[in-house]
Design a protein around this motif. Structure first.
Motif, PDB file in Angstrom:
ATOM      1  N   LEU A   1       0.818  -1.205   0.000  1.00  8.60           N
ATOM      2  CA  LEU A   1       0.000   0.000   0.000  1.00  8.60           C
ATOM      3  C   LEU A   1       0.851   1.253   0.000  1.00  8.60           C
ATOM      4  O   LEU A   1       1.769   1.396   0.813  1.00  8.60           O
ATOM      5  N   ALA A   2       0.544   2.158  -0.883  1.00  3.27           N
ATOM      6  CA  ALA A   2       1.004   3.530  -0.732  1.00  3.27           C
ATOM      7  C   ALA A   2       2.498   3.645  -0.450  1.00  3.27           C
ATOM      8  O   ALA A   2       2.924   4.339   0.450  1.00  3.27           O
ATOM      9  N   ASN A   3       3.301   2.928  -1.196  1.00  7.79           N
ATOM     10  CA  ASN A   3       4.745   3.076  -1.043  1.00  7.79           C
ATOM     11  C   ASN A   3       5.281   4.056  -2.080  1.00  7.79           C
ATOM     12  O   ASN A   3       4.755   4.163  -3.182  1.00  7.79           O
ATOM     13  N   HIS A   4       6.323   4.726  -1.693  1.00  5.56           N
ATOM     14  CA  HIS A   4       6.971   5.666  -2.603  1.00  5.56           C
ATOM     15  C   HIS A   4       8.191   4.971  -3.202  1.00  5.56           C
ATOM     16  O   HIS A   4       9.216   4.814  -2.534  1.00  5.56           O
TER      17      HIS A   4
ATOM     18  N   ALA B   1      -2.368  -1.489  -3.717  1.00 12.12           N
ATOM     19  CA  ALA B   1      -3.235  -0.328  -3.864  1.00 12.12           C
ATOM     20  C   ALA B   1      -2.454   0.963  -3.689  1.00 12.12           C
ATOM     21  O   ALA B   1      -1.469   1.023  -2.947  1.00 12.12           O
ATOM     22  N   ALA B   2      -2.930   1.977  -4.379  1.00 11.81           N
ATOM     23  CA  ALA B   2      -2.410   3.328  -4.226  1.00 11.81           C
ATOM     24  C   ALA B   2      -0.915   3.408  -4.450  1.00 11.81           C
ATOM     25  O   ALA B   2      -0.157   3.921  -3.639  1.00 11.81           O
ATOM     26  N   MET B   3      -0.494   2.868  -5.556  1.00 10.68           N
ATOM     27  CA  MET B   3       0.931   2.934  -5.868  1.00 10.68           C
ATOM     28  C   MET B   3       1.142   3.290  -7.329  1.00 10.68           C
ATOM     29  O   MET B   3       0.500   2.744  -8.209  1.00 10.68           O
ATOM     30  N   ALA B   4       2.057   4.181  -7.541  1.00  9.53           N
ATOM     31  CA  ALA B   4       2.465   4.517  -8.894  1.00  9.53           C
ATOM     32  C   ALA B   4       3.987   4.567  -8.909  1.00  9.53           C
ATOM     33  O   ALA B   4       4.586   5.623  -8.880  1.00  9.53           O
TER      34      ALA B   4
ATOM     35  N   ASN C   1      -6.292   1.279  -7.943  1.00 12.03           N
ATOM     36  CA  ASN C   1      -5.802   2.630  -8.184  1.00 12.03           C
ATOM     37  C   ASN C   1      -4.281   2.718  -8.240  1.00 12.03           C
ATOM     38  O   ASN C   1      -3.654   3.516  -7.561  1.00 12.03           O
ATOM     39  N   CYS C   2      -3.721   1.846  -9.045  1.00 14.18           N
ATOM     40  CA  CYS C   2      -2.296   1.913  -9.309  1.00 14.18           C
ATOM     41  C   CYS C   2      -2.117   2.346 -10.752  1.00 14.18           C
ATOM     42  O   CYS C   2      -2.825   1.874 -11.629  1.00 14.18           O
ATOM     43  N   GLY C   3      -1.196   3.197 -11.000  1.00 10.95           N
ATOM     44  CA  GLY C   3      -0.994   3.595 -12.381  1.00 10.95           C
ATOM     45  C   GLY C   3       0.364   4.189 -12.584  1.00 10.95           C
ATOM     46  O   GLY C   3       0.828   4.991 -11.781  1.00 10.95           O
TER      47      GLY C   3
ATOM     48  N   ALA D   1       2.519   8.828  -0.810  1.00  8.35           N
ATOM     49  CA  ALA D   1       2.766   7.500  -0.249  1.00  8.35           C
ATOM     50  C   ALA D   1       2.666   7.488   1.268  1.00  8.35           C
ATOM     51  O   ALA D   1       3.559   7.013   1.967  1.00  8.35           O
TER      52      ALA D   1
ATOM     53  N   GLY E   1      -0.786   8.613  -4.122  1.00  4.64           N
ATOM     54  CA  GLY E   1      -0.310   7.321  -3.645  1.00  4.64           C
ATOM     55  C   GLY E   1      -0.493   7.121  -2.163  1.00  4.64           C
ATOM     56  O   GLY E   1       0.339   6.494  -1.512  1.00  4.64           O
TER      57      GLY E   1
ATOM     58  N   ASN F   1      -3.823   8.287  -7.527  1.00  3.93           N
ATOM     59  CA  ASN F   1      -3.477   6.967  -6.995  1.00  3.93           C
ATOM     60  C   ASN F   1      -3.737   6.807  -5.510  1.00  3.93           C
ATOM     61  O   ASN F   1      -2.906   6.275  -4.775  1.00  3.93           O
TER      62      ASN F   1
ATOM     63  N   ILE G   1      -4.963   2.319 -17.945  1.00  4.49           N
ATOM     64  CA  ILE G   1      -4.269   1.081 -17.709  1.00  4.49           C
ATOM     65  C   ILE G   1      -5.304  -0.023 -17.641  1.00  4.49           C
ATOM     66  O   ILE G   1      -6.361   0.147 -17.027  1.00  4.49           O
TER      67      ILE G   1
END
Lengths: 670, 645
Positions: free
Chosen positions: A538-541, A569-572, A594-596, B396, B504, B538, B605
């Motif tokens: 989740l949500a890693n940079h 989730a929540a990762m780009a 919601n990853c892109g 993030a 993110g 995201n 995507i």
């Protein structure tokens, strides 16, 4: 008249101001065991081993209130030498076998600051803890290994084993929970805690590798990092901190092959928050230290897959950790993990691209041309490390690399130029075989994905041939001005000036040895997972460098290892995604929300044949089956081959559909 | 010393014999005492008392009084300098400095730093938090921080344990502790200051078991801005978190603008709380560059831009702009989201319309817009904040398991009233508070929560108006009339959470509340003033609940694509008169807002799914059966967007 001082100071009970009970000074001083009272000098050169042992002996010998034993052992500021002049023969046992004692013991080791109170030694006896059967004392400077003789806390101490042999370490806890707080731990292996089920805590400690980071190694990772240096058992390489089970927070590990890892068998848990790994091979690894169940190695790129037993190991909850300038940032590897809000970066800031097209040198100013627009702001920046290489007098070295970092070398290899002497006036297209000798032709500059680096090299001979490569980028290193000698250290850019979208110039704080091929720390992968099973990401940079992979999932799993129930989730991730190995099957175990990433998308669609469970696939490893449950949804990419009901609809040019498991079958739903 | 140890020992019969010596002989024993080595009971090595006492530096030994009145600055500084400059053994500098219980008054800030020893470190140790051991400023406090490296090259503070630090100053950029080192541990302390701990430039610090409150008069609510010395100053900050700062079990209350301000990479806030402050936690906020008072009324610029005039534009502002950064401008009447566009001479052009609200002389705060990356907020509780959480500039981050009270669970003890009287003729209730209530004189018909017992005057939300320093009014309400002497009032929480730049990030298992006129979740923060500053990408919401009020959706529907909602929505409790009624972002996006069609979200995507609201106008043809509003779910299959439900 002279009063016998003994009367007043050693045998005379007196009361503290405002207190009731008279006590003698020696008795008061017995409340806390000060190692200097036992003869330790802490002067940085006298061997204090015996004195410290005397203090520990007393703490365990019933000197305190019956039936409990224990004490605070205090180290005033000083450097306490353990085993002076006898490397490999003297280390320190922090606890004592309680034997028949009924009372348990609790000891606190307390210093006056991790830099002020330091225990230092040079110990290596040839006994790595990972070599079964364990023979003799493990090669650690400090050891705790009795169950009832708890060392409950070690705080504000520096612990240094200056030995640089593989397998040597600073602090080992084999039994009993320990809190390790505000310490500085230095060794090839910093701290290993093999205690199961008791937790323990490692907080606000600094781990330093006793193999120093040199100019030659600082570019990317610890000095001796190699996948072949360590394996399934990470203790073959350098390691910052490995705890079997417990809570780590706010620690820093610098310059190790692996910054933080595990030390326990399957099922171990940890909560790991806010730690930082700097310049490590792998920042945070779900590896096992001291586990002897397998000799299998962590699969380096292109090597055989993970051993099946990996499936039982847990990375558990990791958040707000930061891997900076590590080759691989995170390798959870195992099952049941939550990896959330961590950062993996190439340098202290995000969005700093790294690839240099050209460096020229003129009168102390380097002019750098980057391959991609560099995003450097108009005014000064700082903190970018330019690594040193050594050029021979009046040499001109041209090094050509491929134009696309997605196309350098074959899988698993990298160009590494190190320790070569002489002159080169042509171009180089070779790698390093680890000894500093050229091995030509073994590498293909097309079709792989590794980086290019130069380490402490001067060049000789001329080279040609060997492999194929696509030449569009060059790095030109001009001659050193006469009379100046490379100083062999790395350098920091103190200020640089943007001169264009693809160029900048800088001056160095002092005259450099020379320039190099990289101006930032490359990351190979921000995160790599082997078998991923029940993992939440989740949500890693993840800030990989241009054209490298930020996230590789499912590296080399085998058919018997099928991960499932993974949520991402929540990762780009900057740098994108990659699946390798048995990717199609393992992809079936992921849901992306919601990853892109523009231009490099998470590979979400799988063949229908890989929807679980399929009789033709070994979906039941080790007696477990990952079965679909009603409501599972997947994207498939070959709907026309589907066995489920219905036909492909008109206009579905690529046959990509979403399917849902309705409790009985997979159905197309969109 | 060792050479002088007197080896002679006298055997005595015991304590009784020892007591037989008369005090008159003590003075004569003083000389041998200081040089007399003796062993601790059970230990072998004889050492002198002065040597033993030197091991841990005691500030009383260096002349500090700790009496709450004497200026102990020089004595403590001498102890610090001794520690940092005295080499113990052959290599280690520094050590532990012990503060026995007492109040150590400080007239000059302490410099815990060294110009020569990068590895010298000291630990401050007292005996516990809350009134036992404290380092305190005199009177109006000191500018700057009471404890910092000062002008030294190397920060030498490694830890502070069990000592309260109190700086009474309410000057911007002053405070209790500033750390810039690595691995500093600050724990078990109660702090007071404009800023409690500035760890924004430190690395890997651990801050645990800290409580504290501020000296920023702005900090008790938005309604007293006008009466504050530094209105909307953005200076009263509890803890600035920098890279890998871990904050555990800290409770910050009162007179702070913001309890926790997060910047850098890898910070975490675990099990903390914020009470009675304007803002619980802001992600993406670092200490201001500085602040300047305007010297003229704001003038108009191009479009919505406005021009501020100052006596001069300092280099710290032009340097920050030249570095390519975005500089946020804030202050009274100014939205946080506007930024400096350019500077010319003494004029600064900013990106928002603030003409009517910024008079000459207004202090303006300048802050670099920098993200918080990889931060964790977990187990965070707020009570009586205006805004619980702001994702000002975040990437993030993990925000999970947090709860934000609208009001203290025990209202009666939080903000009692002295009396409440309903006027028979008007129905207006006048509430008298037992002390100054801090409600702004400009407050009129503002949302508050008031609970009056007994009699059911009002229990719940109402709208109050300032009357005087200890009174406010609300109503009219229905009878009964009369005087009621018990009850409570409080500031309501306005916004639960607001989002400006957020990418993110994951939000799991949180409860947010908004009050009348406000939203539980504001997805539009800053867009009015500076649309280009808002960006959402995201992000993932799961098991998030908002109550009382709903969501304020993003004005720019492209940003809707930056959110995925899973079991996240609105509860309709007390949903009587909200301004923001949106219960989810789903369905707010049109076909043209999808990734690849003009949306801000990366993509398209394969596998991306969104709910759009204009099915019939798109390439999909007619609306699906029963889809009266043409709301459909679409999925990208790798080649195009297809209806999937």
């Amino acid at each position: 008249m002279t009063v016998p001082p003994d009367v007043y100071f050693t045998a005379h009970p007196f009361t503290a101001s405002g207190a009731a009970t008279p006590r003698t000074m020696p008795d008061r001083l017995n409340d806390i065991f000060n190692v200097k009272d036992f003869g330790a000098l802490g002067d940085g050169h006298t061997d204090d081993t015996d004195a410290i042992n005397a203090a520990i002996d007393r703490a365990y010998s019933g000197g305190v209130v019956h039936p409990r034993n224990g004490a605070i052992i205090l180290f005033p500021p000083g450097i306490y030498i353990i085993g002076k002049g006898n490397p490999g023969t003297v280390n320190l046992q922090l606890d004592r076998n309680p034997g028949g004692k009924s009372g348990k013991t609790s000891i606190i080791y307390r210093g006056c600051g991790r830099d002020a109170s330091v225990l230092r030694g040079n110990f290596w006896n040839g006994n790595p803890i990972n070599t079964p059967p364990q023979s003799g004392t493990p090669g650690f400077l400090l050891i705790c290994n009795f169950f009832d003789a708890q060392v409950s806390r070690i705080e504000n101490l520096g612990i240094e084993n200056t030995n640089t042999s593989s397998g040597s370490g600073a602090l080992l806890v084999q039994l009993g929970p320990v809190q390790l707080i505000n310490c500085r731990i230095k060794g090839v292996i910093g701290y290993v805690n093999q205690v199961l089920g008791f937790g323990g805590r490692v907080a606000n400690c600094v781990f330093e590798c006793s193999r120093p980071i040199t100019a030659a190694s600082a570019a990317t990772r610890s000095p001796n990092f190699s996948f072949s240096n360590f394996g399934y058992d990470v203790l073959q390489g350098s390691l910052g901190c490995a705890v079997a089970q417990g809570y780590y927070h706010g620690n820093t590990a610098k310059g190790f092959d692996i910054g933080f890892a595990f030390s326990g068998p399957p099922g171990c848990l940890s909560s790991t928050i806010g730690n930082k790994a700097i310049q490590c091979g792998i920042g945070f690894g779900g590896f096992i230290a001291g586990d002897t169940e397998s000799d299998a190695t962590i699969p380096p790129p292109g090597n055989p897959p993970c051993p099946p037993s990996w499936g039982g190991h847990s990375f558990t909850a990791w958040s707000s950790n930061w891997a900076e300038r590590c080759m691989w940032g995170i390798y959870p590897g195992f099952s049941g993990s939550m990896v959330a809000a961590n950062a993996v970066t190439g340098d202290t800031g995000p969005n700093i691209p790294a690839v240099i097209g050209n460096i020229t040198w003129s009168n102390g100013t380097a002019i750098v041309t980057t391959r991609d627009p560099h995003n450097i702001p108009a005014s000064a920046i700082s903190g970018i490390s330019i690594q040193n290489i050594t050029a021979g007098d009046n040499n001109v070295v041209r090094i050509w690399v491929a134009n696309d970092y997605s196309g350098i070398l074959s899988n698993g290899d990298r160009v590494r130029i190190q320790g070569v002497t002489g002159t080169i006036d042509s171009y180089i297209n070779a790698g390093d075989d680890g000894t500093g000798l050229w091995s030509i032709g073994a590498y293909n500059f097309v079709g792989g994905y590794r980086w290019f680096e130069l380490h402490n090299s001067t060049f000789s001979g001329s080279w040609s041939g060997g492999g194929t490569f696509d030449l569009t980028t060059q790095i030109v290193i001009d001659a050193l001005p006469a009379g100046l000698t490379p100083d062999g250290t790395g350098h920091q850019i103190v200020a640089c000036t943007r001169t264009g979208a693809n160029t900048f110039t800088y001056r160095l704080a002092s005259f450099p040895g020379f320039t190099s091929a990289t101006w930032n720390y490359p990351i190979e992968y921000c995160m790599v997972s082997g078998l991923a099973d029940r993992m939440v990401l989740l949500a890693n940079h993840f800030d990989a460098l241009v054209s490298r992979q930020a996230l590789e999932l499912a590296r080399n799993p085998v058919a018997s290892q099928v991960g499932g129930r993974n949520l991402i989730a929540a990762m780009a991730p900057r740098g994108g995604w990659a699946f390798t190995g048995e990717l199609s099957r393992t992809e079936g175990g992921y849901t992306f929300i919601n990853c892109g990433t523009p231009g490099n998308t998470p590979p979400v669609a799988i063949p229908v044949a890989f929807l679980p469970p399929q009789a033709s696939q070994p979906w039941a490893p080790n007696g477990t089956v990952w079965r679909p449950v009603e409501g599972d949804e997947r994207n498939v990419n070959d709907a026309q081959n589907a066995s489920f009901r219905g036909t492909v609809s008109a206009g579905a040019s690529n046959n990509h559909y979403k399917v849902r498991y309705d409790g009985t079958n997979w159905r197309r739903i969109g | 010393m060792r050479a002088q140890i007197i080896r002679r020992r006298v055997l005595l019969g015991g304590a009784v014999s020892a007591l037989a010596f008369t005090p008159s002989r003590t003075a004569q024993a003083d000389t041998p005492f200081a040089n007399f080595g003796f062993a601790a009971t059970g230990a072998p090595t004889a050492r002198t008392m002065p040597d033993r006492l030197a091991e841990v530096v005691n500030v009383l030994d260096w002349g500090a009084k700790g009496d709450g009145s004497t200026d102990d600055s020089a004595a403590i500084q001498a102890a610090i300098d001794y520690c940092l400059s005295t080499k113990v053994g052959t290599g280690a500098f520094g050590g532990k400095i012990f503060f026995p219980p007492g109040g150590y008054k400080i007239g000059t800030a302490l410099n815990v730093g060294s110009d020569t020893n990068p590895n010298a470190r000291v630990i401050f140790e007292g005996v516990g938090k809350g009134y036992s051991t404290s380092i305190e400023s005199f009177g109006g406090g000191l500018s700057g921080f009471l404890i910092s490296k000062g002008n030294k090259a190397y920060d030498a503070l490694q830890g502070l344990n069990g000592i309260d630090v109190i700086n009474a100053s309410s000057t911007p950029r002053s405070g209790a502790i500033r750390v810039t080192g690595t691995g500093v541990h600050i724990c078990n302390t109660a702090l007071t200051g404009m800023v409690l701990i500035d760890a924004s430039q430190a690395d890997g610090c651990l801050i645990s078991d800290v409580s504290g409150g501020g000296t920023d008069g702005n900090g008790t609510g938005p309604h007293n801005d006008a009466s504050s010395t530094y209105p909307s100053s953005r200076y009263g900050v509890g803890i600035y978190l920098g890279n890998n700062t871990t904050v555990i079990n800290c409770r910050l209350q009162f007179s702070l603008w913001c309890a926790f301000a997060v910047t850098g990479i890898g910070a975490s806030i675990l099990g903390c709380s914020a009470e009675a402050v304007s803002l619980g936690a802001r992600f993406g906020w670092q200490p201001p560059l500085g602040y300047l008072p305007t010297t003229a009324q704001v003038t108009a610029g191009v479009g919505n831009q406005r021009i501020l005039t100052f006596a001069s534009v300092p280099s710290w502002l032009t340097d920050a702009l030249n570095a390519g950064g975005t500089v946020i401008v804030s202050g009274i009447g100014m939205p946080d989201s506007c930024n400096v566009v350019s500077t010319t001479g003494t004029m600064v052009t900013i990106s928002a319309d603030i003409t009517d609200t910024v008079p000459s002389g207004t202090p303006i705060c300048f802050t670099v817009d920098a993200p918080a990356i990889g931060a964790t907020l977990q187990g965070f509780q707020t009570e009586a904040t205006d805004i619980a959480v702001e994702m000002f500039n975040a990437e993030a981050c993990l925000i999970q398991g947090n709860y934000h009270h609208l009001h203290p669970p025990q209202m009666q003890t939080a903000s009692p009233i002295q009396d409440a009287v309903r006027d028979v003729a008007t129905g207006i209730v006048t509430v008298t508070t037992p002390w100054n209530h801090n409600i702004s004189p400009t407050t009129a018909n503002a949302p508050f929560k008031v609970a009056i017992n007994p009699g059911g005057f009002t229990s719940g939300f109402t709208y109050i108006t300032y009357k005087n320093a200890t009174q406010f009014t609300y109503g009219p309400i229905a009878p009964p009339s009369g005087s009621f002497g018990s009850g409570a009032w409080m500031y309501p929480q306005l916004w639960g959470i607001r989002f400006r730049k957020v990418s993110g990030c994951a939000f799991l298992g949180n409860v947010y509340r908004g009050d009348y006129g406000y939203a539980a979740m504001d997805f539009d923060y800053g867009s009015t003033e500076n649309p280009s500053a808002t960006a959402h990408k995201n992000n993932f919401f799961a098991s998030v609940w908002c109550e009382v009020a709903g969501m304020k959706p993003p004005t720019d529907k492209k940003n809707v694509g930056g959110w995925t909602f899973l079991e996240a929505g609105l509860d309709s409790m007390n949903f009587a008169n909200p301004v923001y009624t949106a219960v989810t972002l789903n369905g707010l996006m049109a076909y043209g807002d999808l990734p690849g069609n003009g949306g801000a979200q990366p993509g398209p995507i394969e596998g991306q799914e969104y709910i759009i609201n204009n099915c019939s106008t798109t390439t999909f043809g007619a609306a699906a059966d029963g889809a009266g509003a043409n709301h459909v779910k679409v999925r990208h299959d790798g080649s195009g967007w297809k209806v999937c439900g």
